[in-house]
Design a protein around this motif. Structure first.
Motif, PDB file in Angstrom:
ATOM      1  N   GLY A   1     -53.292  26.340  -8.168  1.00 46.32           N
ATOM      2  CA  GLY A   1     -54.604  26.336  -7.549  1.00 46.32           C
ATOM      3  C   GLY A   1     -55.480  27.492  -7.972  1.00 46.32           C
ATOM      4  N   ARG A   2     -55.462  27.817  -9.246  1.00 44.21           N
ATOM      5  CA  ARG A   2     -56.335  28.856  -9.777  1.00 44.21           C
ATOM      6  C   ARG A   2     -56.713  28.508 -11.211  1.00 44.21           C
ATOM      7  NH1 ARG A   2     -54.002  34.220  -9.200  1.00 44.21           N
ATOM      8  NH2 ARG A   2     -52.703  33.373  -7.565  1.00 44.21           N
ATOM      9  N   HIS A   3     -57.590  29.339 -11.797  1.00 44.10           N
ATOM     10  CA  HIS A   3     -58.125  29.097 -13.127  1.00 44.10           C
ATOM     11  C   HIS A   3     -58.849  27.754 -13.180  1.00 44.10           C
ATOM     12  CE1 HIS A   3     -54.720  31.976 -14.511  1.00 44.10           C
ATOM     13  NE2 HIS A   3     -55.753  32.634 -14.015  1.00 44.10           N
ATOM     14  N   ILE A   4     -59.499  27.444 -12.057  1.00 38.71           N
ATOM     15  CA  ILE A   4     -60.348  26.264 -11.957  1.00 38.71           C
ATOM     16  C   ILE A   4     -61.595  26.668 -11.179  1.00 38.71           C
ATOM     17  CG2 ILE A   4     -58.426  24.618 -12.001  1.00 38.71           C
ATOM     18  CD1 ILE A   4     -58.743  24.342  -8.970  1.00 38.71           C
ATOM     19  N   ASN A   5     -62.557  25.771 -11.155  1.00 39.53           N
ATOM     20  CA  ASN A   5     -63.798  25.997 -10.408  1.00 39.53           C
ATOM     21  C   ASN A   5     -63.616  25.443  -8.996  1.00 39.53           C
ATOM     22  OD1 ASN A   5     -66.460  25.724  -9.288  1.00 39.53           O
ATOM     23  ND2 ASN A   5     -67.309  25.815 -11.366  1.00 39.53           N
ATOM     24  N   TYR A   6     -63.552  26.308  -7.986  1.00 41.45           N
ATOM     25  CA  TYR A   6     -63.290  25.856  -6.623  1.00 41.45           C
ATOM     26  C   TYR A   6     -64.415  24.976  -6.076  1.00 41.45           C
ATOM     27  CZ  TYR A   6     -59.350  29.115  -6.446  1.00 41.45           C
ATOM     28  OH  TYR A   6     -58.169  29.772  -6.686  1.00 41.45           O
ATOM     29  N   TRP A   7     -65.639  25.264  -6.460  1.00 44.56           N
ATOM     30  CA  TRP A   7     -66.743  24.409  -6.030  1.00 44.56           C
ATOM     31  C   TRP A   7     -66.580  23.008  -6.591  1.00 44.56           C
ATOM     32  CZ3 TRP A   7     -70.833  23.544  -2.976  1.00 44.56           C
ATOM     33  CH2 TRP A   7     -71.816  22.648  -3.391  1.00 44.56           C
ATOM     34  N   ALA A   8     -66.239  22.897  -7.863  1.00 43.19           N
ATOM     35  CA  ALA A   8     -66.129  21.588  -8.506  1.00 43.19           C
ATOM     36  C   ALA A   8     -65.022  20.740  -7.893  1.00 43.19           C
ATOM     37  CB  ALA A   8     -65.890  21.764 -10.009  1.00 43.19           C
TER      38      ALA A   8
ATOM     39  N   ILE B   1     -64.894  32.849  -8.707  1.00 39.24           N
ATOM     40  CA  ILE B   1     -63.860  33.025  -7.684  1.00 39.24           C
ATOM     41  C   ILE B   1     -62.541  32.420  -8.156  1.00 39.24           C
ATOM     42  CG2 ILE B   1     -63.188  32.532  -5.299  1.00 39.24           C
ATOM     43  CD1 ILE B   1     -65.534  34.487  -5.612  1.00 39.24           C
ATOM     44  N   GLY B   2     -62.596  31.241  -8.773  1.00 37.84           N
ATOM     45  CA  GLY B   2     -61.384  30.549  -9.190  1.00 37.84           C
ATOM     46  C   GLY B   2     -60.670  31.202 -10.354  1.00 37.84           C
ATOM     47  N   HIS B   3     -61.345  32.049 -11.051  1.00 40.23           N
ATOM     48  CA  HIS B   3     -60.722  32.713 -12.190  1.00 40.23           C
ATOM     49  C   HIS B   3     -60.515  34.204 -11.906  1.00 40.23           C
ATOM     50  CE1 HIS B   3     -62.103  28.939 -14.018  1.00 40.23           C
ATOM     51  NE2 HIS B   3     -61.199  29.153 -14.953  1.00 40.23           N
ATOM     52  N   THR B   4     -61.539  35.010 -12.107  1.00 35.04           N
ATOM     53  CA  THR B   4     -61.381  36.462 -12.023  1.00 35.04           C
ATOM     54  C   THR B   4     -61.002  36.940 -10.622  1.00 35.04           C
ATOM     55  OG1 THR B   4     -63.064  36.667 -13.757  1.00 35.04           O
ATOM     56  CG2 THR B   4     -62.502  38.654 -12.513  1.00 35.04           C
ATOM     57  N   VAL B   5     -61.753  36.507  -9.615  1.00 33.19           N
ATOM     58  CA  VAL B   5     -61.519  37.028  -8.265  1.00 33.19           C
ATOM     59  C   VAL B   5     -60.145  36.616  -7.740  1.00 33.19           C
ATOM     60  CG1 VAL B   5     -62.338  37.004  -5.871  1.00 33.19           C
ATOM     61  CG2 VAL B   5     -63.988  37.140  -7.757  1.00 33.19           C
ATOM     62  N   ALA B   6     -59.734  35.385  -8.003  1.00 33.29           N
ATOM     63  CA  ALA B   6     -58.422  34.921  -7.531  1.00 33.29           C
ATOM     64  C   ALA B   6     -57.295  35.708  -8.180  1.00 33.29           C
ATOM     65  CB  ALA B   6     -58.273  33.427  -7.814  1.00 33.29           C
TER      66      ALA B   6
ATOM     67  N   ARG C   1     -57.868  26.200   0.055  1.00 26.33           N
ATOM     68  CA  ARG C   1     -56.964  26.733  -0.972  1.00 26.33           C
ATOM     69  C   ARG C   1     -55.528  26.300  -0.706  1.00 26.33           C
ATOM     70  NH1 ARG C   1     -56.374  31.327  -4.330  1.00 26.33           N
ATOM     71  NH2 ARG C   1     -54.546  30.917  -5.641  1.00 26.33           N
ATOM     72  N   ALA C   2     -55.093  26.373   0.553  1.00 30.00           N
ATOM     73  CA  ALA C   2     -53.726  25.964   0.887  1.00 30.00           C
ATOM     74  C   ALA C   2     -53.521  24.482   0.588  1.00 30.00           C
ATOM     75  CB  ALA C   2     -53.450  26.251   2.360  1.00 30.00           C
ATOM     76  N   LEU C   3     -54.522  23.679   0.880  1.00 26.34           N
ATOM     77  CA  LEU C   3     -54.447  22.245   0.593  1.00 26.34           C
ATOM     78  C   LEU C   3     -54.400  22.004  -0.908  1.00 26.34           C
ATOM     79  CD1 LEU C   3     -54.600  19.251   1.419  1.00 26.34           C
ATOM     80  CD2 LEU C   3     -57.092  19.523   1.574  1.00 26.34           C
ATOM     81  N   LEU C   4     -55.230  22.727  -1.655  1.00 23.24           N
ATOM     82  CA  LEU C   4     -55.237  22.580  -3.108  1.00 23.24           C
ATOM     83  C   LEU C   4     -53.880  22.935  -3.704  1.00 23.24           C
ATOM     84  CD1 LEU C   4     -56.751  22.135  -5.808  1.00 23.24           C
ATOM     85  CD2 LEU C   4     -57.451  24.549  -5.688  1.00 23.24           C
ATOM     86  N   GLU C   5     -53.315  24.052  -3.282  1.00 21.84           N
ATOM     87  CA  GLU C   5     -51.991  24.442  -3.786  1.00 21.84           C
ATOM     88  C   GLU C   5     -50.955  23.367  -3.459  1.00 21.84           C
ATOM     89  OE1 GLU C   5     -51.210  26.999  -5.624  1.00 21.84           O
ATOM     90  OE2 GLU C   5     -53.047  28.196  -5.512  1.00 21.84           O
ATOM     91  N   SER C   6     -51.083  22.749  -2.294  1.00 22.71           N
ATOM     92  CA  SER C   6     -50.136  21.715  -1.869  1.00 22.71           C
ATOM     93  C   SER C   6     -50.291  20.452  -2.700  1.00 22.71           C
ATOM     94  CB  SER C   6     -50.345  21.397  -0.387  1.00 22.71           C
ATOM     95  OG  SER C   6     -50.133  22.548   0.408  1.00 22.71           O
ATOM     96  N   LYS C   7     -51.535  20.066  -2.969  1.00 18.66           N
ATOM     97  CA  LYS C   7     -51.787  18.878  -3.791  1.00 18.66           C
ATOM     98  C   LYS C   7     -51.214  19.057  -5.191  1.00 18.66           C
ATOM     99  CE  LYS C   7     -56.203  17.538  -1.594  1.00 18.66           C
ATOM    100  NZ  LYS C   7     -57.652  17.378  -1.845  1.00 18.66           N
ATOM    101  N   VAL C   8     -51.459  20.230  -5.766  1.00 17.18           N
ATOM    102  CA  VAL C   8     -50.990  20.487  -7.133  1.00 17.18           C
ATOM    103  C   VAL C   8     -49.462  20.498  -7.175  1.00 17.18           C
ATOM    104  CG1 VAL C   8     -50.951  22.179  -9.000  1.00 17.18           C
ATOM    105  CG2 VAL C   8     -53.084  21.729  -7.768  1.00 17.18           C
ATOM    106  N   LYS C   9     -48.843  21.169  -6.215  1.00 17.32           N
ATOM    107  CA  LYS C   9     -47.382  21.239  -6.204  1.00 17.32           C
ATOM    108  C   LYS C   9     -46.780  19.854  -6.019  1.00 17.32           C
ATOM    109  CE  LYS C   9     -43.501  23.544  -6.195  1.00 17.32           C
ATOM    110  NZ  LYS C   9     -43.068  24.322  -7.388  1.00 17.32           N
TER     111      LYS C   9
END
Length: 617
Positions: free
Chosen positions: A13-20, A52-57, A313-321
């Motif tokens: 759940g990183r190195h992506i555009n969270y808005w997109a 946010i999805g790249h540098t800040v995360a 973010r927690a949901l995104l990590e769960s979907k990817v996993k």
């Protein structure tokens, strides 16, 4: 036809555009922004979501391991109150502030002739919280302090307001709010900090101890204290701005230590002894608690927006996993139990975001009207939906109704979303398996950070009592009832009829409950306050989701009719108002299996492909 996202293409759940990737947020932003605001904001939020999805995360994980450190004294024993920050945190600060997370809601950003509504600040906080809820705390307090100075500050404090709302990192100052004292906690009226006027210095001097001070070294700190001969309780409190330093010299205060916290490492939280600290009165003397309440409204909304972002973010990590982890010959998102869990997590995310963003919209309506009344912007500049159309009188009336309703919704949004964030982060950790429990994986930090969200800005008990106050003092039930009725009356699509019937019945019971508590004694009302808070959230959220579903089923010039939100609304309503025999085990319900792709992956649904049976069947 939009088939939705394939989360199996992602590694995490990183190195992506969270808005997109957050179409839930996109839809809500379209709903609460005026058309011109939405058109301007989309490229800004796209850029922000990417950063946010790249540098800040990435930086957030480093900061969690190597957070701020306090140097109270120098080698000669002199007080320096210096907080040392890792380079990654300074990089995050510069990126986020210079993209306008605070500035654009107070001063006209590039390409516009007026500020964005404060809801824009909250949307950006939501996206920031995908990466770091801890860092969102200073951002939220910076916006809150700016709001207080905008409302109550004078020319002597203009430089601080300009620093809080600066788009340039070099001239930016951050805000903070020092409320908590060891003996008081949530009982702010028990504040023992005192303020006395110093003729020689031309300012007040504060003496006392603040026990839980987040963003401890902020230059724009607001604190409450009691002047001589002021009455006891909250009525005797005044608000002061207490700088970290003045003319390069450390203010007369001692940063005793930083708290050894479970999470939110990015924000340094410590104990402060005010030892005659120089301070400047904000607004009128003995009006501090009322002024702080204005900041608290925004802080609670910030907490809710941050909770929604962390849930996302927690949901995104769960979907990817779930889309990548294989077990027994298939990815785990193909198994019925996991599908059910992901569907319900996604519906919770939709519900939390819908409720919070509606509260944010109401907050923005009220604040925009106040800016018009003060002459900060003209009535013609007041585009926030149609909230300020129809002249000053209508604008004032709508702002009053918005205030009464937001006073009810804001504490509820903070109470419910904070707990939902903890529950979602906890289960996201479980989906990761043993790795989720290890500090190398982000769900470990998400859960540690989430645990503070039910505590910051008031616990659920405190918030539930505030709901009772809003009902009693602002008669907030009146705009609430009207808002729910208006939404339910506009829902007419046949696919939504069974759900509308269920919500109308619950709404009727809720109004009975409100009437009952209005006639009961205080003790009984307080006993039921938390249950009432949850009930209002469920009914109002159901009405908002149904209205959104109706709009999506109708389609428009840029969107084909889509039944996805009809599924979301139905699932939320079935879960919150379920009275099925045997807890649904014998119901034959296969909802999560049949509708996994649209709810979890955002796949589009043709309305003609669905047929809902009445909820009672």
């Amino acid at each position: 036809m939009n088939d939705g996202f394939d989360y199996g293409d992602l590694e995490g759940g990183r190195h992506i555009n969270y808005w997109a990737f957050d179409r839930t947020l996109q839809r809500n932003v379209r709903r609460i922004y005026a058309p011109d605001e939405f058109a301007w904001a989309v490229p800004i939020l796209e850029e922000f979501g990417d950063v946010i999805g790249h540098t800040v995360a990435d930086n957030a994980d480093v900061i969690d391991d190597h957070g701020p450190e306090l140097e109270t004294y120098d080698k000669d024993g002199e007080v320096v109150n210096r907080v040392r920050y890792p380079a990654e945190q300074l990089e995050n600060e510069q990126l986020v502030y210079e993209l306008g997370i605070v500035a654009d809601a107070f001063e006209a950003p590039p390409g516009r002739d007026r500020p964005m509504p404060l809801s824009h600040n909250l949307v950006m906080q939501y996206l920031l919280s995908y990466a770091d809820v801890g860092f969102d705390c200073p951002v939220a307090m910076t916006a809150g302090a700016a709001l207080v100075l905008e409302k109550f500050g004078d020319d002597d404090l203009e430089a601080y307001y300009e620093g809080l709302t600066s788009r340039e990192y070099e001239t930016l100052i951050e805000g903070a709010m020092f409320l908590t004292e060891k003996q008081g906690g949530s009982d702010v009226g028990a504040t023992e900090t005192t303020a006395r006027w110093d003729d020689d210095a031309g300012c007040y001097r504060l003496e006392g101890e603040k026990w839980f001070c987040s963003n401890i070294d902020a230059q724009g700190t607001l604190a409450l204290a009691r002047t001589p001969h002021a009455p006891e309780g909250t009525k005797g409190l005044s608000m002061f701005l207490v700088p970290h330093e003045l003319e390069g010299e450390v203010n007369d205060q001692l940063y005793r230590r930083l708290k050894d916290k479970l999470g939110t490492i990015a924000v340094p939280t410590g104990e402060v002894e005010l030892q005659g600290a120089k301070a400047f009165l904000v607004g009128e003397e003995e009006a501090g608690f009322k002024q702080m309440a204005e900041m608290l409204n925004l802080e609670r909304l910030s907490n809710a927006a941050g909770s929604c972002g962390l849930i996302g973010r927690a949901l995104l990590e769960s979907k990817v996993k779930a889309a990548n982890r294989e077990a027994f010959g298939d990815t785990i998102d193909q198994y019925p139990l996991m599908r059910r869990d992901l569907v319900d997590m996604a519906v919770d995310h939709e519900a939390a975001t819908a409720f919070t963003m509606e509260a944010a919209r109401l907050f923005s309506v009220r604040e925009r009207a106040e800016r018009v009344a003060r002459g900060d912007i003209s009535l013609e500049d007041g585009a926030d939906g149609d909230a300020l159309e129809g002249g000053t009188d209508r604008a004032t009336l709508e702002a009053e109704d918005a205030y009464r309703l937001m006073r009810l919704l804001i504490p509820i949004s903070k109470a419910r979303t904070g707990r939902m964030a903890v529950d979602t982060a906890s289960y996201a950790m479980e989906i990761q398996g043993g790795n989720g429990y290890v500090n190398d994986f982000v769900t470990n930090r998400l859960l540690r950070d989430a645990q503070v969200l039910p505590i910051w800005e008031g616990t659920e008990n405190i918030l539930s009592l505030d709901v009772l106050r809003a009902l009693e003092r602002e008669a907030a039930h009146e705009p609430f009832i009207e808002a729910v009725q208006t939404r339910l009356e506009c829902v007419s699509h046949p696919l939504l009829e069974p759900a509308v019937e269920t919500v109308e019945a619950e709404f009727h019971e809720l109004t009975d409950a409100l009437a009952t508590l209005a006639t009961e004694d205080t003790e009984y009302a307080q006993l039921q306050a938390k249950e009432l808070t949850h009930y209002i959230f469920d009914v109002f959220t159901a009405a908002v989701l149904l209205e959104d579903a109706q709009r999506a089923l109708e389609g428009d010039d840029t969107h084909e009719p889509n039944a996805r939100l009809a599924l979301v609304a139905r699932r939320f309503i079935d879960r919150q108002f379920d009275d099925r025999p045997a807890r649904g085990v014998t119901s034959g319900d296969r909802f999560a299996i049949e509708h996994f792709d649209p709810i979890v992956r955002y796949a589009q649904v043709e309305p003609s492909s669905l047929e809902f049976e009445p909820a009672s069947s």
